[in-house]
Design a protein around this motif. Sequence first.
Motif, PDB file in Angstrom:
ATOM      1  N   HIS A 109       0.833  -1.205   0.000  1.00 55.56           N
ATOM      2  CA  HIS A 109       0.000   0.000   0.000  1.00 55.56           C
ATOM      3  C   HIS A 109       0.870   1.258   0.000  1.00 55.56           C
ATOM      4  CE1 HIS A 109      -3.560   2.442   0.707  1.00 55.56           C
ATOM      5  NE2 HIS A 109      -2.864   3.080   1.636  1.00 55.56           N
ATOM      6  N   ALA A 110       1.897   1.274   0.832  1.00 53.07           N
ATOM      7  CA  ALA A 110       2.791   2.442   0.890  1.00 53.07           C
ATOM      8  C   ALA A 110       3.442   2.693  -0.469  1.00 53.07           C
ATOM      9  CB  ALA A 110       3.859   2.238   1.966  1.00 53.07           C
ATOM     10  N   PHE A 111       3.867   1.623  -1.129  1.00 52.87           N
ATOM     11  CA  PHE A 111       4.501   1.758  -2.439  1.00 52.87           C
ATOM     12  C   PHE A 111       3.505   2.293  -3.469  1.00 52.87           C
ATOM     13  CE2 PHE A 111       7.790  -1.851  -1.557  1.00 52.87           C
ATOM     14  CZ  PHE A 111       8.337  -1.071  -0.559  1.00 52.87           C
ATOM     15  N   ARG A 112       2.255   1.812  -3.423  1.00 54.36           N
ATOM     16  CA  ARG A 112       1.241   2.259  -4.376  1.00 54.36           C
ATOM     17  C   ARG A 112       0.877   3.724  -4.138  1.00 54.36           C
ATOM     18  NH1 ARG A 112      -3.391   0.661  -5.150  1.00 54.36           N
ATOM     19  NH2 ARG A 112      -3.397   0.127  -7.381  1.00 54.36           N
ATOM     20  N   VAL A 156      10.821   3.086  -5.326  1.00 46.17           N
ATOM     21  CA  VAL A 156       9.843   2.444  -6.214  1.00 46.17           C
ATOM     22  C   VAL A 156       9.077   3.501  -7.003  1.00 46.17           C
ATOM     23  CG1 VAL A 156       7.639   1.198  -6.214  1.00 46.17           C
ATOM     24  CG2 VAL A 156       9.586   0.290  -4.942  1.00 46.17           C
ATOM     25  N   ALA A 157       8.659   4.571  -6.312  1.00 47.07           N
ATOM     26  CA  ALA A 157       7.915   5.646  -6.991  1.00 47.07           C
ATOM     27  C   ALA A 157       8.754   6.262  -8.106  1.00 47.07           C
ATOM     28  CB  ALA A 157       7.513   6.715  -5.984  1.00 47.07           C
ATOM     29  N   LYS A 158      10.035   6.464  -7.837  1.00 45.13           N
ATOM     30  CA  LYS A 158      10.916   7.036  -8.862  1.00 45.13           C
ATOM     31  C   LYS A 158      11.022   6.112 -10.062  1.00 45.13           C
ATOM     32  CE  LYS A 158      15.573   8.832  -9.619  1.00 45.13           C
ATOM     33  NZ  LYS A 158      16.907   9.107  -9.000  1.00 45.13           N
ATOM     34  N   GLU A 159      11.158   4.817  -9.806  1.00 42.94           N
ATOM     35  CA  GLU A 159      11.260   3.861 -10.910  1.00 42.94           C
ATOM     36  C   GLU A 159       9.973   3.814 -11.721  1.00 42.94           C
ATOM     37  OE1 GLU A 159      12.393  -0.836 -11.782  1.00 42.94           O
ATOM     38  OE2 GLU A 159      12.452  -0.051  -9.726  1.00 42.94           O
ATOM     39  N   VAL A 160       8.827   3.849 -11.021  1.00 43.14           N
ATOM     40  CA  VAL A 160       7.541   3.833 -11.719  1.00 43.14           C
ATOM     41  C   VAL A 160       7.399   5.053 -12.626  1.00 43.14           C
ATOM     42  CG1 VAL A 160       5.036   4.091 -11.383  1.00 43.14           C
ATOM     43  CG2 VAL A 160       6.309   2.411 -10.034  1.00 43.14           C
ATOM     44  N   ALA A 196      -2.303   0.161 -19.121  1.00 38.43           N
ATOM     45  CA  ALA A 196      -1.090  -0.607 -19.402  1.00 38.43           C
ATOM     46  C   ALA A 196       0.049  -0.148 -18.497  1.00 38.43           C
ATOM     47  CB  ALA A 196      -0.702  -0.452 -20.868  1.00 38.43           C
ATOM     48  N   ALA A 197       0.123   1.156 -18.275  1.00 41.00           N
ATOM     49  CA  ALA A 197       1.148   1.702 -17.389  1.00 41.00           C
ATOM     50  C   ALA A 197       0.926   1.240 -15.950  1.00 41.00           C
ATOM     51  CB  ALA A 197       1.161   3.225 -17.468  1.00 41.00           C
ATOM     52  N   VAL A 198      -0.332   1.119 -15.557  1.00 42.23           N
ATOM     53  CA  VAL A 198      -0.658   0.643 -14.211  1.00 42.23           C
ATOM     54  C   VAL A 198      -0.134  -0.778 -14.023  1.00 42.23           C
ATOM     55  CG1 VAL A 198      -2.519  -0.004 -12.645  1.00 42.23           C
ATOM     56  CG2 VAL A 198      -2.673   2.131 -13.924  1.00 42.23           C
ATOM     57  N   ALA A 199      -0.331  -1.622 -15.026  1.00 43.85           N
ATOM     58  CA  ALA A 199       0.150  -3.002 -14.941  1.00 43.85           C
ATOM     59  C   ALA A 199       1.669  -3.040 -14.800  1.00 43.85           C
ATOM     60  CB  ALA A 199      -0.294  -3.785 -16.177  1.00 43.85           C
ATOM     61  N   GLU A 229       2.546  -1.980 -11.249  1.00 42.34           N
ATOM     62  CA  GLU A 229       2.274  -3.023 -10.251  1.00 42.34           C
ATOM     63  C   GLU A 229       3.389  -4.070 -10.243  1.00 42.34           C
ATOM     64  OE1 GLU A 229       0.157  -2.805  -8.019  1.00 42.34           O
ATOM     65  OE2 GLU A 229      -1.720  -1.888  -8.700  1.00 42.34           O
ATOM     66  N   THR A 230       3.956  -4.361 -11.392  1.00 41.06           N
ATOM     67  CA  THR A 230       5.064  -5.313 -11.463  1.00 41.06           C
ATOM     68  C   THR A 230       6.280  -4.776 -10.703  1.00 41.06           C
ATOM     69  OG1 THR A 230       4.314  -6.125 -13.618  1.00 41.06           O
ATOM     70  CG2 THR A 230       6.616  -6.550 -13.033  1.00 41.06           C
ATOM     71  N   ILE A 231       6.562  -3.492 -10.879  1.00 45.10           N
ATOM     72  CA  ILE A 231       7.672  -2.860 -10.157  1.00 45.10           C
ATOM     73  C   ILE A 231       7.409  -2.893  -8.654  1.00 45.10           C
ATOM     74  CG2 ILE A 231       8.870  -0.664  -9.769  1.00 45.10           C
ATOM     75  CD1 ILE A 231       8.287  -0.034 -12.753  1.00 45.10           C
ATOM     76  N   ILE A 232       6.169  -2.621  -8.274  1.00 45.00           N
ATOM     77  CA  ILE A 232       5.794  -2.623  -6.864  1.00 45.00           C
ATOM     78  C   ILE A 232       5.912  -4.021  -6.265  1.00 45.00           C
ATOM     79  CG2 ILE A 232       3.810  -2.371  -5.306  1.00 45.00           C
ATOM     80  CD1 ILE A 232       3.025   0.078  -7.074  1.00 45.00           C
TER      81      ILE A 232
END
Length: 423
Positions: A102-105, A151-155, A319-322, A325-328
């Motif tokens: 949740h924190a990552f999302r 994670v946020a930066k990578e996303v 598609a970006a969301v998917a 989620e993989t990165i998360i």
Amino acid sequence: MAVWALGLNHTTAPLDLRGRFAFALDQIAPTLQSLRRTVGSQGHPPVEAAILSTCNRTEIYCAAEHPALEHTVGWLAESGGVSPALLRSHAYTLSDDQAARHAFRVAAGLDSMVLGEAQILGQMKDAVRAAETAGALGTTLNQLFQRSFAVAKEVRTTTEIGAHSISMAAAAVRLASQLFEDLRETRVLFVGAGEMIDLAVTHFAARAPKKIAIANRTLERGESLAGRFGGEAMRLADLPGRLAEFDIVISCTASTLPLIGLGAVERALKARRHRPMFMVDLAVPRDIEPEVRQLEDIYLYTVDDLAHVVRQGEASRQAAVAQAETIIDAGVRSFMHWMDQRANVPLIQQLQAQTDEWRQAELARARKLLARGDDVDAVLEALSRGLTQKLLHGALAELHAGDAEARQQTAAAVSRLFLRKER
């Protein structure tokens, strides 16, 4: 070590209920101290804690040797003046990997009203700094949040999650454009001078309205913001008497009570001869009394009212969301692996302390032997033999203790630990 999160947001709780649990940044330190005292009084070790409070959410993140989720629920319910049952009906509770996910999302903007918006990341960093300043941020939560930011930066750098994202400020401009044919003929008042108002002024200023004014409790800060856009600064105390001058009012302050009341708006409408007013209340708790919405010629929107506008265009970003989620998922697995390793830290520290004690004892004995003139090779031989015996004593004792099954398990463990071949 346990990690847990408790929160309520724009999808689980109505605006007025969220307003009961809104904490300004200058309230965070004493609030965290209260939380830690309350949970600690239940017999738990010291709790790490951080509070994220925005117009769309209030979330508490905690870490401790043992989970204390129910005590956290009880504390938050009491602080908001509601029953624990009511809070639970509008809140979400998450533990360990789900709390991390949740924190990552949240940090990546996947849980925001505006999908992919970047403002929440800055708000989360502010919450972490506040917790650190209050002395409430320990190793575990610090690791959780630092990984959230990574994670946020990578996303954001590897996906299109933020592409074409419509902010709350942009949504307000879009709605105002539906009411007024030409925004260049409007006079716009902004109440507050924080980050959200700064963003709103930027968006409206791009439409070149006839007049921009900033009303703020601190005149100096209001003047600083107004000066960037060629606007006027005014004191909050002057707001009721000057409300009638403005066609558009955008408000977002940290006030715990409404700043714009029904009576003031009624008087403004009368002075305007009922020319329409467009009002947006971005504050939680509210800056504008909700009864104002019932007046004719008033078009009042709250943060929740803007939801359907900001969600437009999200389908094109699924598609970006998917990808995000993989990165998360990878980030969560990495964090939980770190947590598992942390569980062995006390044992590792004990082992290191014990072996260091043995080493110091053998060194002291060797120095005495050397001081009295014993042969160096003999002293080194005795030193190595003494260390080896100390290291093997416990394992050898266990191999001779217990029943056959216990000895077999011990033998397997000893072989694994001591008979590994170097590769």
